[in-house]
Design an enzyme around this catalytic site. Structure first.
Site, PDB file in Angstrom:
ATOM      1  N   GLN A  78      -0.232   1.019   0.155  1.00  0.00           N
ATOM      2  CA  GLN A  78      -0.542   2.211   0.715  1.00  0.00           C
ATOM      3  C   GLN A  78       0.795   3.280   0.562  1.00  0.00           C
ATOM      4  O   GLN A  78       1.527   3.097   1.708  1.00  0.00           O
ATOM      5  CB  GLN A  78      -1.140   1.924   2.135  1.00  0.00           C
ATOM      6  CG  GLN A  78      -1.183   3.374   3.036  1.00  0.00           C
ATOM      7  CD  GLN A  78      -2.735   3.869   2.753  1.00  0.00           C
ATOM      8  OE1 GLN A  78      -3.493   3.222   2.759  1.00  0.00           O
ATOM      9  NE2 GLN A  78      -2.731   5.080   2.552  1.00  0.00           N
ATOM     10  N   PHE A  79       1.099   3.727  -0.291  1.00  0.00           N
ATOM     11  CA  PHE A  79       2.364   4.650  -0.465  1.00  0.00           C
ATOM     12  C   PHE A  79       2.410   5.740   0.391  1.00  0.00           C
ATOM     13  O   PHE A  79       3.367   5.859   0.878  1.00  0.00           O
ATOM     14  CB  PHE A  79       2.398   5.024  -2.083  1.00  0.00           C
ATOM     15  CG  PHE A  79       1.784   6.187  -2.478  1.00  0.00           C
ATOM     16  CD1 PHE A  79       2.054   7.523  -2.030  1.00  0.00           C
ATOM     17  CD2 PHE A  79       0.465   6.204  -2.792  1.00  0.00           C
ATOM     18  CE1 PHE A  79       1.521   8.603  -2.506  1.00  0.00           C
ATOM     19  CE2 PHE A  79      -0.453   7.119  -3.087  1.00  0.00           C
ATOM     20  CZ  PHE A  79       0.170   8.625  -2.895  1.00  0.00           C
ATOM     21  N   THR A  80       1.280   6.006   1.134  1.00  0.00           N
ATOM     22  CA  THR A  80       1.173   7.326   1.919  1.00  0.00           C
ATOM     23  C   THR A  80       1.842   6.902   3.261  1.00  0.00           C
ATOM     24  O   THR A  80       2.050   7.631   4.066  1.00  0.00           O
ATOM     25  CB  THR A  80      -0.148   7.838   2.009  1.00  0.00           C
ATOM     26  OG1 THR A  80      -1.142   6.968   2.881  1.00  0.00           O
ATOM     27  CG2 THR A  80      -0.789   8.258   0.584  1.00  0.00           C
TER      28      THR A  80
END
Length: 148
Positions: A78-80
């Site tokens: 989950q890069f966000t």
């Protein structure tokens, strides 16, 4: 590294309608990696996740770990989690690690969990995914390897 941990009764992740990871009781982990993370960050968080006592014992107190209850892990990249929405209306993701580095550390994190005896299912790195879960409690925690 940063993790949003949710205690779940069950969870699954799908890619284009195909279930690619599914668990029963355990943790859904949304896992983000930033530029200065190292393998020691992945190892620290795997230790933290495996030992975190947030499952209820016979007295109804959160006193048992995911290992104690025979739980499973669904780990989703989950890069966000490193999105910065302080300015304007569109977040920037400059703090997120480049994909090659993030994928390597995310993989090591999952391997550290497996080495502790946990069953670990994953999404697909870099893919658009749908995550389905039943949050039990609800119990949701944010873990960050920089906040030790």
């Amino acid at each position: 590294m940063r993790i949003v941990l949710q205690r779940v009764s069950k969870a699954k992740v799908t890619v284009r309608g195909e279930t690619v990871g599914e668990i029963g009781t355990g943790f859904l982990l949304l896992v983000g990696v930033t530029h200065d993370d190292e393998e020691k960050d992945a190892e620290y968080l795997a230790e933290k996740v495996a030992g975190l006592r947030v499952f209820e014992d016979g007295d109804g107190k959160m006193n048992l770990s995911v290992l104690d209850v025979g739980g499973e892990i669904l780990s989703v990249s989950q890069f966000t989690l490193y999105g910065d929405a302080r300015k304007g209306r569109r977040p920037n993701f400059m703090a997120a690690a480049k994909p090659d580095m993030a994928e390597r550390l995310y993989g090591r994190f999952n391997q550290f969990l497996r080495e502790k005896g946990l069953r670990v299912e994953t999404g697909r790195f870099g893919e658009r995914m749908e995550v389905h879960l039943i949050n039990n409690g609800p119990v949701t925690l944010i873990l960050d390897s920089k906040n030790r």
